[in-house]
Design a protein around this motif. Sequence first.
Motif, PDB file in Angstrom:
ATOM      1  N   SER A 113       0.830  -1.202   0.000  1.00 40.46           N
ATOM      2  CA  SER A 113       0.000   0.000   0.000  1.00 40.46           C
ATOM      3  C   SER A 113       0.865   1.251   0.000  1.00 40.46           C
ATOM      4  O   SER A 113       2.074   1.206   0.277  1.00 40.46           O
ATOM      5  CB  SER A 113      -0.902   0.007   1.238  1.00 40.46           C
ATOM      6  N   ASP A 114       0.242   2.377  -0.297  1.00 38.76           N
ATOM      7  CA  ASP A 114       0.971   3.649  -0.301  1.00 38.76           C
ATOM      8  C   ASP A 114       1.510   3.970   1.093  1.00 38.76           C
ATOM      9  O   ASP A 114       2.595   4.551   1.221  1.00 38.76           O
ATOM     10  CB  ASP A 114       0.051   4.784  -0.768  1.00 38.76           C
ATOM     11  N   SER A 115       0.763   3.600   2.134  1.00 38.71           N
ATOM     12  CA  SER A 115       1.214   3.876   3.499  1.00 38.71           C
ATOM     13  C   SER A 115       2.473   3.076   3.831  1.00 38.71           C
ATOM     14  O   SER A 115       3.351   3.558   4.550  1.00 38.71           O
ATOM     15  CB  SER A 115       0.106   3.554   4.497  1.00 38.71           C
ATOM     16  N   THR A 116       2.564   1.853   3.299  1.00 33.39           N
ATOM     17  CA  THR A 116       3.758   1.034   3.539  1.00 33.39           C
ATOM     18  C   THR A 116       4.972   1.621   2.825  1.00 33.39           C
ATOM     19  O   THR A 116       6.081   1.664   3.383  1.00 33.39           O
ATOM     20  CB  THR A 116       3.527  -0.411   3.059  1.00 33.39           C
ATOM     21  N   LEU A 117       4.765   2.081   1.603  1.00 38.60           N
ATOM     22  CA  LEU A 117       5.860   2.724   0.862  1.00 38.60           C
ATOM     23  C   LEU A 117       6.306   3.994   1.586  1.00 38.60           C
ATOM     24  O   LEU A 117       7.511   4.281   1.673  1.00 38.60           O
ATOM     25  CB  LEU A 117       5.406   3.064  -0.554  1.00 38.60           C
ATOM     26  N   GLU A 118       5.343   4.728   2.100  1.00 33.21           N
ATOM     27  CA  GLU A 118       5.673   5.962   2.817  1.00 33.21           C
ATOM     28  C   GLU A 118       6.416   5.653   4.110  1.00 33.21           C
ATOM     29  O   GLU A 118       7.305   6.409   4.526  1.00 33.21           O
ATOM     30  CB  GLU A 118       4.396   6.740   3.120  1.00 33.21           C
ATOM     31  N   ALA A 119       6.088   4.530   4.748  1.00 31.84           N
ATOM     32  CA  ALA A 119       6.772   4.133   5.984  1.00 31.84           C
ATOM     33  C   ALA A 119       8.251   3.883   5.717  1.00 31.84           C
ATOM     34  O   ALA A 119       9.119   4.278   6.506  1.00 31.84           O
ATOM     35  CB  ALA A 119       6.120   2.883   6.561  1.00 31.84           C
ATOM     36  N   ALA A 120       8.561   3.223   4.593  1.00 35.55           N
ATOM     37  CA  ALA A 120       9.960   2.960   4.243  1.00 35.55           C
ATOM     38  C   ALA A 120      10.712   4.268   4.002  1.00 35.55           C
ATOM     39  O   ALA A 120      11.859   4.437   4.451  1.00 35.55           O
ATOM     40  CB  ALA A 120      10.030   2.073   3.005  1.00 35.55           C
ATOM     41  N   LYS A 121      10.067   5.217   3.323  1.00 35.88           N
ATOM     42  CA  LYS A 121      10.712   6.511   3.068  1.00 35.88           C
ATOM     43  C   LYS A 121      10.929   7.274   4.374  1.00 35.88           C
ATOM     44  O   LYS A 121      11.953   7.936   4.563  1.00 35.88           O
ATOM     45  CB  LYS A 121       9.855   7.339   2.108  1.00 35.88           C
ATOM     46  N   THR A 122       9.958   7.175   5.281  1.00 34.75           N
ATOM     47  CA  THR A 122      10.076   7.862   6.577  1.00 34.75           C
ATOM     48  C   THR A 122      11.234   7.295   7.390  1.00 34.75           C
ATOM     49  O   THR A 122      11.986   8.040   8.037  1.00 34.75           O
ATOM     50  CB  THR A 122       8.772   7.721   7.371  1.00 34.75           C
ATOM     51  N   ILE A 123      11.406   5.977   7.356  1.00 31.16           N
ATOM     52  CA  ILE A 123      12.525   5.349   8.064  1.00 31.16           C
ATOM     53  C   ILE A 123      13.852   5.870   7.540  1.00 31.16           C
ATOM     54  O   ILE A 123      14.779   6.169   8.307  1.00 31.16           O
ATOM     55  CB  ILE A 123      12.461   3.817   7.924  1.00 31.16           C
ATOM     56  N   SER A 124      13.956   5.992   6.211  1.00 31.20           N
ATOM     57  CA  SER A 124      15.190   6.488   5.604  1.00 31.20           C
ATOM     58  C   SER A 124      15.483   7.915   6.065  1.00 31.20           C
ATOM     59  O   SER A 124      16.622   8.260   6.400  1.00 31.20           O
ATOM     60  CB  SER A 124      15.078   6.438   4.078  1.00 31.20           C
ATOM     61  N   THR A 125      14.434   8.759   6.108  1.00 33.70           N
ATOM     62  CA  THR A 125      14.607  10.142   6.551  1.00 33.70           C
ATOM     63  C   THR A 125      14.985  10.211   8.029  1.00 33.70           C
ATOM     64  O   THR A 125      15.893  10.951   8.431  1.00 33.70           O
ATOM     65  CB  THR A 125      13.319  10.942   6.320  1.00 33.70           C
ATOM     66  N   LEU A 126      14.287   9.417   8.850  1.00 30.23           N
ATOM     67  CA  LEU A 126      14.570   9.405  10.289  1.00 30.23           C
ATOM     68  C   LEU A 126      15.977   8.897  10.587  1.00 30.23           C
ATOM     69  O   LEU A 126      16.625   9.361  11.534  1.00 30.23           O
ATOM     70  CB  LEU A 126      13.542   8.537  11.019  1.00 30.23           C
ATOM     71  N   ASN A 127      16.439   7.954   9.781  1.00 26.68           N
ATOM     72  CA  ASN A 127      17.796   7.441  10.003  1.00 26.68           C
ATOM     73  C   ASN A 127      18.832   8.527   9.735  1.00 26.68           C
ATOM     74  O   ASN A 127      19.848   8.609  10.435  1.00 26.68           O
ATOM     75  CB  ASN A 127      18.061   6.242   9.100  1.00 26.68           C
ATOM     76  N   THR A 128      18.582   9.367   8.730  1.00 20.39           N
ATOM     77  CA  THR A 128      19.482  10.492   8.458  1.00 20.39           C
ATOM     78  C   THR A 128      19.498  11.447   9.640  1.00 20.39           C
ATOM     79  O   THR A 128      20.565  11.924  10.057  1.00 20.39           O
ATOM     80  CB  THR A 128      19.040  11.230   7.189  1.00 20.39           C
ATOM     81  N   ASP A 129      18.308  11.742  10.191  1.00 19.11           N
ATOM     82  CA  ASP A 129      18.226  12.606  11.371  1.00 19.11           C
ATOM     83  C   ASP A 129      18.939  11.961  12.561  1.00 19.11           C
ATOM     84  O   ASP A 129      19.595  12.643  13.355  1.00 19.11           O
ATOM     85  CB  ASP A 129      16.759  12.863  11.731  1.00 19.11           C
ATOM     86  N   ARG A 130      18.794  10.658  12.687  1.00 17.40           N
ATOM     87  CA  ARG A 130      19.409   9.928  13.800  1.00 17.40           C
ATOM     88  C   ARG A 130      20.930  10.051  13.755  1.00 17.40           C
ATOM     89  O   ARG A 130      21.577  10.286  14.785  1.00 17.40           O
ATOM     90  CB  ARG A 130      18.992   8.459  13.729  1.00 17.40           C
ATOM     91  N   VAL A 131      21.509   9.897  12.568  1.00 16.36           N
ATOM     92  CA  VAL A 131      22.969  10.002  12.423  1.00 16.36           C
ATOM     93  C   VAL A 131      23.436  11.403  12.812  1.00 16.36           C
ATOM     94  O   VAL A 131      24.463  11.572  13.491  1.00 16.36           O
ATOM     95  CB  VAL A 131      23.380   9.676  10.973  1.00 16.36           C
ATOM     96  N   SER A 132      22.673  12.425  12.409  1.00 16.72           N
ATOM     97  CA  SER A 132      23.028  13.807  12.739  1.00 16.72           C
ATOM     98  C   SER A 132      22.952  14.053  14.248  1.00 16.72           C
ATOM     99  O   SER A 132      23.825  14.713  14.830  1.00 16.72           O
ATOM    100  CB  SER A 132      22.090  14.759  12.004  1.00 16.72           C
TER     101      SER A 132
END
Length: 236
Positions: A113-132
């Motif tokens: 679903s679109d929500s699942t695809l969006e969840a994967a993108k959100t994880i990628s963004t959050l991981n970038t924030d986490r590293v910072s």
Amino acid sequence: MPLNNRAPKATTTGAIMLSAAAAMITSRSGSIRVANAFSTPSSMRIAAARSPLLRYSALSSTANADTDTAADATPTLINSRLSRASLPSSLDARSLSDNIDIVLSHLTSRRASDSTLEAAKTISTLNTDRVSLIKKRDEALQRRNECSGQVGKLMRESKGQETEEIKSLKEMASQAGEDASGVEEELNKIESQVNTLLASLPNLLDDIVPDGDNDGANEIVNEWGDAQALPKKLGW
């Protein structure tokens, strides 16, 4: 049989000269054979370097090598999706972020679903924030440790007397500790959110799984026995 050890002169036609490492071998018939290592005269090498044909050939070889490298870098498509290659079926936040294109390709192949695809993108963004944030926290902790070290040194030099400089360093150390704690709280929130999103994602598909809308698209690899034997025996 005397041998002429003098190297022949190189002619304008590029004659081949014998190297100095020629080895003499006597055959069973008594004659002498000479095993030679041949090299190209310097005059001939210079001519080859200036030859337009050879220079074009070298340029073509370089261009072909660059093309082959670019081709190797192209992602491999298997069953209408990017190959998982050596990636595990279940990924952590960092692996997902580093391979987001592969993850999205597999989720699309699963008809997610679109929500699942969006969840994967959100994880990628959050991981970038986490590293910072990790970098920011570590810098704060380093400042606290440096200030604390200077405080200890000055206290020894002043024989326990707290000077204005020592007070200032203590305040800086305390503030750096609070900054690190604040960042740690943000990290905990992000990690909790990431873990929740990761749990909602399905595993990556194996490369041998065919593309299809449902289980009906699966390929039967092998069959043995009677599929109805056990239900009949148990009265199902």
